[in-house]
Each structure stands twice: as structure tokens, then as C-alpha cells.
Motif scaffolding. Structure first.
Motif, PDB file in Angstrom:
ATOM      1  N   MET B  32      -1.282 -40.279-108.157  1.00 37.87           N
ATOM      2  CA  MET B  32      -2.714 -40.181-107.875  1.00 37.87           C
ATOM      3  C   MET B  32      -3.349 -41.547-108.072  1.00 37.87           C
ATOM      4  O   MET B  32      -2.887 -42.351-108.889  1.00 37.87           O
ATOM      5  N   PHE B  33      -4.428 -41.778-107.307  1.00 36.32           N
ATOM      6  CA  PHE B  33      -5.017 -43.110-107.217  1.00 36.32           C
ATOM      7  C   PHE B  33      -6.549 -43.006-107.185  1.00 36.32           C
ATOM      8  O   PHE B  33      -7.102 -42.068-106.621  1.00 36.32           O
ATOM      9  N   PHE B  48      -4.133 -46.172-111.118  1.00 38.35           N
ATOM     10  CA  PHE B  48      -3.266 -45.171-110.536  1.00 38.35           C
ATOM     11  C   PHE B  48      -2.389 -44.551-111.621  1.00 38.35           C
ATOM     12  O   PHE B  48      -2.301 -45.082-112.747  1.00 38.35           O
ATOM     13  N   SER B  49      -1.770 -43.445-111.247  1.00 39.93           N
ATOM     14  CA  SER B  49      -0.941 -42.707-112.191  1.00 39.93           C
ATOM     15  C   SER B  49       0.249 -42.125-111.458  1.00 39.93           C
ATOM     16  O   SER B  49       0.093 -41.518-110.400  1.00 39.93           O
ATOM     17  N   MET B  54       0.226 -40.737-117.868  1.00 40.49           N
ATOM     18  CA  MET B  54       0.625 -42.089-117.521  1.00 40.49           C
ATOM     19  C   MET B  54      -0.471 -42.713-116.659  1.00 40.49           C
ATOM     20  O   MET B  54      -1.066 -42.040-115.832  1.00 40.49           O
ATOM     21  N   LYS B  55      -0.761 -44.004-116.884  1.00 39.18           N
ATOM     22  CA  LYS B  55      -1.763 -44.692-116.090  1.00 39.18           C
ATOM     23  C   LYS B  55      -1.388 -46.158-115.974  1.00 39.18           C
ATOM     24  O   LYS B  55      -0.764 -46.728-116.882  1.00 39.18           O
ATOM     25  N   GLU B  56      -1.772 -46.743-114.857  1.00 43.50           N
ATOM     26  CA  GLU B  56      -1.530 -48.152-114.623  1.00 43.50           C
ATOM     27  C   GLU B  56      -2.785 -48.779-114.050  1.00 43.50           C
ATOM     28  O   GLU B  56      -3.472 -48.157-113.226  1.00 43.50           O
ATOM     29  N   LYS B  57      -3.067 -50.013-114.435  1.00 46.23           N
ATOM     30  CA  LYS B  57      -4.225 -50.716-113.891  1.00 46.23           C
ATOM     31  C   LYS B  57      -3.942 -51.163-112.475  1.00 46.23           C
ATOM     32  O   LYS B  57      -2.838 -51.621-112.160  1.00 46.23           O
ATOM     33  N   TYR B  64     -13.722 -49.547-116.209  1.00 47.79           N
ATOM     34  CA  TYR B  64     -13.276 -48.190-115.907  1.00 47.79           C
ATOM     35  C   TYR B  64     -12.137 -47.778-116.847  1.00 47.79           C
ATOM     36  O   TYR B  64     -11.430 -48.620-117.377  1.00 47.79           O
ATOM     37  N   SER B  65     -11.973 -46.492-117.012  1.00 49.25           N
ATOM     38  CA  SER B  65     -10.788 -45.936-117.631  1.00 49.25           C
ATOM     39  C   SER B  65     -10.444 -44.654-116.877  1.00 49.25           C
ATOM     40  O   SER B  65     -11.231 -44.192-116.040  1.00 49.25           O
TER      41      SER B  65
END
Lengths: 109, 113
Positions: B32-33, B48-49, B54-57, B64-65
Motif C-alpha cells: 500500500m502507498f 509505503f508499506s 511495516m512502513k518505509e519512507k 507525515y507518519s
């Protein structure tokens, strides 16, 4: 970083005309390329997805081609209609999707 | 058909408010984005995740978060909204295989006053 360019930025054509939208990208090592349509104030609707191993995809009056070696894709719209008026975006997938800024198409009745 | 639903089409918030933008997809997609779209700048990736929790910048994560507590839901959080965060926000999802494309939601037009 992948750069995606769409030319022209805007296009106006009379109804019934065939037209071509262009998309170029700088890094040919892509997994796939996707064409989207966006109506004003709305989200993106997927039109066609071309895998890196494919040369073209067709859906109705739309045909998209891909030439990875030259970093180009075209979206061909046959017999344009006023309902085709929208912004068309291309996106290429490498480690993430990279988007062009779009071509705004107006089909005049 | 895959459906990606963004909870609000239009939002107006005040500067300094905490803002939550919600996105839900119904096809069990792993990826997801969140993007924002601005005139002349195109779509820019915020976060995105690839999996739950899990998350990535992305390219522009500042201010944002995100949260992904369940596979189907990916939330974008503006901790303290500012006027330069006025934009169209678009959520997308995809399966993990690279030969699939993205499916987008209908977008949230956020205005910060």
C-alpha cells in the motif's frame, strides 16, 4: 533516479480524430509500465498495463506500446470522443512507480 | 475488481490540527502507498508499506507518519497540519508481484486553512 516525461502537456483535438500520447523514461530497466486516466478532482483509473517483456497492449479503442531500449511508450486513442477528455498519466515501475506529470486531453465535439 | 476506498473526498482542517487520512483495500494486497499530487509536480510518494506494521519512507515523508495495524488499512497522519500540506492525497495498493500494477483510490482533497 528515474525521470518520466510526457509530451505534450496539453492537447486539444476535434472529435473523431486518432491521437497519440507520448511517454519517455530515462532508465530502461523497468518491470512494467502503466497508463492511467484521471478526471478532474478524481483518483487514477488504470487503462493499460504493459509488462517489460511485452511490446503492446490493447483495450477497446486504446493501444499502448512499449520500447524499453529507447525508453518510450505511446498511448494511441482511436476515434476520440468528448468522454475521452481527461489527464493521461504514465508510470514506470522499477523499485517503485515513477509518474509523469501527464497530458491533459480535450476532445472538442 | 479491486477496490481502494479513501474515507473522505474533501477535508478542510485548521493549521496545527492532527489529521488522519484513511485508506482501505478489499483484495488482500500486501503493498500500500500514499502519494500527494500537486500541479506541476505530479505524484510524489510519501510513505509505503509492504506488510502489516511495516512502513518505509518515500520521497517526501517530512511532516507525515503512517500506520498499518491491519493488512487492509493504511492510514496517513499529519501530526500538525500546515498550509503547505494542502493537496490531493492518493492511496494505492498492489500485490507483491512486480507484474501487477497499482489500483488507486478516488483521492482526498485536503485544504489546510
Amino acid at each position: 533516479k528515474q525521470e518520466v516525461t510526457q509530451i505534450p502537456a496539453a492537447l486539444s483535438v476535434p472529435e473523431g480524430e486518432n491521437l497519440v500520447l507520448n511517454c519517455s523514461f530515462t532508465d530502461s530497466a523497468i518491470y512494467n509500465l502503466q497508463w492511467f486516466r484521471q478526471d478532474p478532482g478524481k483518483g487514477l483509473t488504470s487503462l493499460l498495463l504493459i509488462q517489460s517483456s511485452q511490446r503492446e497492449q490493447t483495450s477497446g479503442r486504446l493501444n499502448a506500446s512499449l520500447d524499453k531500449s529507447s525508453g518510450r511508450s505511446t498511448l494511441y486513442i482511436a476515434a476520440s470522443q468528448p468522454g475521452d477528455s481527461a489527464t493521461y498519466l504514465c508510470a514506470v515501475l522499477r523499485n517503485q512507480f515513477y509518474f509523469g506529470t501527464g497530458t491533459s486531453l480535450t476532445v472538442i465535439p | 475488481d479491486v477496490k481502494v476506498t479513501q474515507s473522505s473526498r474533501y477535508l478542510v482542517k485548521r493549521t496545527g490540527e492532527k489529521v488522519f487520512l484513511e485508506c482501505v483495500q478489499d483484495m488482500d494486497h500486501e503493498n500500500m502507498f500514499w502519494y500527494r499530487q500537486d500541479p506541476g509536480l505530479g505524484l510524489r510518494l510519501i510513505y509505503f508499506s509492504y506488510d502489516v506494521k511495516m512502513k518505509e519512507k518515500g520521497d517526501i515523508p517530512e511532516g507525515y507518519s503512517v500506520s498499518r495495524e491491519k493488512k487492509e488499512r493504511f492510514s496517513l497522519i499529519l501530526e500538525s497540519a500546515s498550509t503547505n500540506q494542502t493537496s490531493m492525497y492518493l492511496c494505492a495498493s498492489s500485490p507483491p508481484q512486480v507484474n501487477y500494477g497499482y489500483t488507486f483510490g478516488s483521492g482526498t482533497r485536503l485544504t489546510v486553512v
